[in-house]
Design a protein around this motif. Structure first.
Motif, PDB file in Angstrom:
ATOM      1  N   GLU A  82      36.172  38.803  36.338  1.00 55.07           N
ATOM      2  CA  GLU A  82      37.076  38.482  35.236  1.00 55.07           C
ATOM      3  C   GLU A  82      37.404  39.753  34.466  1.00 55.07           C
ATOM      4  O   GLU A  82      36.517  40.571  34.198  1.00 55.07           O
ATOM      5  N   ILE A  83      38.686  39.901  34.102  1.00 56.19           N
ATOM      6  CA  ILE A  83      39.091  41.067  33.312  1.00 56.19           C
ATOM      7  C   ILE A  83      39.622  40.686  31.932  1.00 56.19           C
ATOM      8  O   ILE A  83      39.711  41.536  31.055  1.00 56.19           O
ATOM      9  N   ALA A  84      39.971  39.425  31.725  1.00 59.59           N
ATOM     10  CA  ALA A  84      40.434  38.957  30.411  1.00 59.59           C
ATOM     11  C   ALA A  84      40.409  37.436  30.412  1.00 59.59           C
ATOM     12  O   ALA A  84      40.445  36.802  31.473  1.00 59.59           O
ATOM     13  N   ARG A  85      40.363  36.849  29.216  1.00 61.85           N
ATOM     14  CA  ARG A  85      40.311  35.388  29.104  1.00 61.85           C
ATOM     15  C   ARG A  85      40.961  34.910  27.821  1.00 61.85           C
ATOM     16  O   ARG A  85      40.864  35.552  26.787  1.00 61.85           O
ATOM     17  N   ARG A  86      41.567  33.725  27.912  1.00 62.20           N
ATOM     18  CA  ARG A  86      42.065  32.996  26.749  1.00 62.20           C
ATOM     19  C   ARG A  86      41.550  31.566  26.882  1.00 62.20           C
ATOM     20  O   ARG A  86      41.588  30.985  27.972  1.00 62.20           O
ATOM     21  N   LEU A 103      42.371  30.304  30.615  1.00 67.74           N
ATOM     22  CA  LEU A 103      43.123  31.221  31.467  1.00 67.74           C
ATOM     23  C   LEU A 103      42.232  32.438  31.673  1.00 67.74           C
ATOM     24  O   LEU A 103      41.878  33.125  30.706  1.00 67.74           O
ATOM     25  N   SER A 104      41.844  32.670  32.917  1.00 64.84           N
ATOM     26  CA  SER A 104      40.926  33.749  33.251  1.00 64.84           C
ATOM     27  C   SER A 104      41.611  34.709  34.216  1.00 64.84           C
ATOM     28  O   SER A 104      41.851  34.371  35.378  1.00 64.84           O
ATOM     29  N   ALA A 105      41.949  35.905  33.723  1.00 64.53           N
ATOM     30  CA  ALA A 105      42.557  36.928  34.579  1.00 64.53           C
ATOM     31  C   ALA A 105      41.451  37.579  35.402  1.00 64.53           C
ATOM     32  O   ALA A 105      40.340  37.799  34.917  1.00 64.53           O
ATOM     33  N   TYR A 106      41.775  37.891  36.647  1.00 62.51           N
ATOM     34  CA  TYR A 106      40.763  38.437  37.557  1.00 62.51           C
ATOM     35  C   TYR A 106      41.304  39.588  38.380  1.00 62.51           C
ATOM     36  O   TYR A 106      42.511  39.769  38.533  1.00 62.51           O
ATOM     37  N   GLU A 107      40.348  40.346  38.888  1.00 62.45           N
ATOM     38  CA  GLU A 107      40.609  41.340  39.913  1.00 62.45           C
ATOM     39  C   GLU A 107      39.729  41.013  41.106  1.00 62.45           C
ATOM     40  O   GLU A 107      38.546  40.700  40.944  1.00 62.45           O
ATOM     41  N   GLY A 108      40.306  41.085  42.290  1.00 60.63           N
ATOM     42  CA  GLY A 108      39.555  41.004  43.528  1.00 60.63           C
ATOM     43  C   GLY A 108      39.407  42.408  44.063  1.00 60.63           C
ATOM     44  O   GLY A 108      40.402  43.131  44.202  1.00 60.63           O
ATOM     45  N   ARG A 109      38.175  42.826  44.313  1.00 62.14           N
ATOM     46  CA  ARG A 109      37.894  44.203  44.732  1.00 62.14           C
ATOM     47  C   ARG A 109      37.218  44.224  46.099  1.00 62.14           C
ATOM     48  O   ARG A 109      36.647  43.226  46.525  1.00 62.14           O
ATOM     49  N   GLY A 141      45.182  38.409  39.446  1.00 62.33           N
ATOM     50  CA  GLY A 141      45.865  37.161  39.169  1.00 62.33           C
ATOM     51  C   GLY A 141      45.250  36.442  37.993  1.00 62.33           C
ATOM     52  O   GLY A 141      44.442  37.008  37.246  1.00 62.33           O
ATOM     53  N   ILE A 142      45.631  35.188  37.841  1.00 60.27           N
ATOM     54  CA  ILE A 142      45.114  34.368  36.750  1.00 60.27           C
ATOM     55  C   ILE A 142      44.682  33.019  37.296  1.00 60.27           C
ATOM     56  O   ILE A 142      45.420  32.372  38.047  1.00 60.27           O
ATOM     57  N   ASN A 143      43.474  32.608  36.923  1.00 64.10           N
ATOM     58  CA  ASN A 143      42.973  31.260  37.159  1.00 64.10           C
ATOM     59  C   ASN A 143      43.248  30.430  35.910  1.00 64.10           C
ATOM     60  O   ASN A 143      42.946  30.857  34.797  1.00 64.10           O
ATOM     61  N   SER A 144      43.805  29.245  36.096  1.00 64.13           N
ATOM     62  CA  SER A 144      44.009  28.294  35.018  1.00 64.13           C
ATOM     63  C   SER A 144      43.030  27.148  35.260  1.00 64.13           C
ATOM     64  O   SER A 144      43.169  26.404  36.230  1.00 64.13           O
ATOM     65  N   LEU A 145      42.029  27.035  34.396  1.00 67.13           N
ATOM     66  CA  LEU A 145      40.977  26.029  34.562  1.00 67.13           C
ATOM     67  C   LEU A 145      41.069  24.964  33.495  1.00 67.13           C
ATOM     68  O   LEU A 145      41.279  25.278  32.320  1.00 67.13           O
ATOM     69  N   GLN A 146      40.886  23.724  33.906  1.00 67.85           N
ATOM     70  CA  GLN A 146      40.745  22.611  32.988  1.00 67.85           C
ATOM     71  C   GLN A 146      39.298  22.134  33.117  1.00 67.85           C
ATOM     72  O   GLN A 146      38.848  21.824  34.225  1.00 67.85           O
ATOM     73  N   LEU A 147      38.595  22.126  31.996  1.00 71.33           N
ATOM     74  CA  LEU A 147      37.183  21.759  31.987  1.00 71.33           C
ATOM     75  C   LEU A 147      36.942  20.644  30.976  1.00 71.33           C
ATOM     76  O   LEU A 147      37.722  20.466  30.039  1.00 71.33           O
ATOM     77  N   LEU A 161      50.675  40.599  35.747  1.00 64.41           N
ATOM     78  CA  LEU A 161      49.878  40.036  34.658  1.00 64.41           C
ATOM     79  C   LEU A 161      50.565  40.316  33.324  1.00 64.41           C
ATOM     80  O   LEU A 161      51.066  41.435  33.117  1.00 64.41           O
ATOM     81  N   PRO A 162      50.591  39.345  32.429  1.00 62.37           N
ATOM     82  CA  PRO A 162      51.125  39.599  31.088  1.00 62.37           C
ATOM     83  C   PRO A 162      50.315  40.723  30.423  1.00 62.37           C
ATOM     84  O   PRO A 162      49.128  40.910  30.716  1.00 62.37           O
ATOM     85  N   GLU A 163      50.957  41.450  29.552  1.00 65.40           N
ATOM     86  CA  GLU A 163      50.337  42.609  28.891  1.00 65.40           C
ATOM     87  C   GLU A 163      48.963  42.261  28.287  1.00 65.40           C
ATOM     88  O   GLU A 163      48.027  43.034  28.389  1.00 65.40           O
ATOM     89  N   GLU A 164      48.844  41.089  27.658  1.00 66.25           N
ATOM     90  CA  GLU A 164      47.571  40.741  27.012  1.00 66.25           C
ATOM     91  C   GLU A 164      46.432  40.502  28.000  1.00 66.25           C
ATOM     92  O   GLU A 164      45.271  40.442  27.615  1.00 66.25           O
ATOM     93  N   PHE A 165      46.740  40.369  29.285  1.00 64.43           N
ATOM     94  CA  PHE A 165      45.710  40.182  30.310  1.00 64.43           C
ATOM     95  C   PHE A 165      45.470  41.432  31.146  1.00 64.43           C
ATOM     96  O   PHE A 165      44.477  41.528  31.846  1.00 64.43           O
ATOM     97  N   ALA A 166      46.402  42.363  31.143  1.00 66.56           N
ATOM     98  CA  ALA A 166      46.276  43.572  31.965  1.00 66.56           C
ATOM     99  C   ALA A 166      45.260  44.514  31.344  1.00 66.56           C
ATOM    100  O   ALA A 166      45.153  44.617  30.126  1.00 66.56           O
ATOM    101  N   THR A 167      44.519  45.212  32.191  1.00 66.96           N
ATOM    102  CA  THR A 167      43.515  46.163  31.663  1.00 66.96           C
ATOM    103  C   THR A 167      43.987  47.577  31.818  1.00 66.96           C
ATOM    104  O   THR A 167      44.876  47.886  32.536  1.00 66.96           O
TER     105      THR A 167
END
Length: 150
Positions: free
Chosen positions: A83-87, A98-104, A115-121, A144-150
């Motif tokens: 995960e690189i960012a979350r809302r 909303l959990s932004a991620y990087e796959g490495r 990308g971004i994962n959209s989770l409903q919990l 990625l939207p600016e607020e999610f980009a690292t």
């Protein structure tokens, strides 16, 4: 009373377990049962597909369908997702994350995708459950939207 799954006591724990359970080196078994235990019965896993001229498409999977569809990828590719960012938005017993991620290609390696994962919990009074997860990856024209980009 049985203690709750430690991977599901908080949203932080759920997100951490989601990424850890699918990460590993090519051919290394993934932690499918750990991952499965995060999802409510009947949960949906929905990867988006890039537009093909008719628009974007969603592939709607149950957990077993997800495992079957991803196993060949994980057998062939070193893949570590972080995960690189979350809302988060909470209301009552539900949460939308909303959990932004990087796959490495290694734990601190080259970025393969973002990308971004959209989770409903939901919280059942004991633990958090993932009811659904939808995700999409960056590609030409989709960043990625600016607020999610690292």
């Amino acid at each position: 009373m049985r203690s709750p799954n430690p991977d599901a006591v908080s949203i932080d724990a759920v997100i951490r377990a989601l990424y850890e359970s699918i990460s590993g080196y090519a051919g290394e078994p993934r932690q499918w049962e750990r991952d499965r235990a995060l999802y409510a019965p009947g949960a949906l896993l929905i990867p988006m597909r890039p537009p093909d001229g008719r628009g974007a498409a969603a592939e709607i999977l149950d957990f077993d369908g997800y495992v079957k569809s991803r196993t060949p990828f994980f057998a062939a590719i070193d893949f570590f997702e972080v995960e690189i960012a979350r809302r988060e938005f909470h209301f009552g017993a539900m949460a939308h994350v909303l959990s932004a991620y990087e796959g490495r290609d290694a734990p601190n390696g080259r970025i393969l995708k973002r990308g971004i994962n959209s989770l409903q919990l939901f919280h059942d009074g004991q633990r958090w459950w993932v009811a659904s997860i939808m995700w999409d990856n960056e590609r030409e024209g989709v960043s990625l939207p600016e607020e999610f980009a690292t």
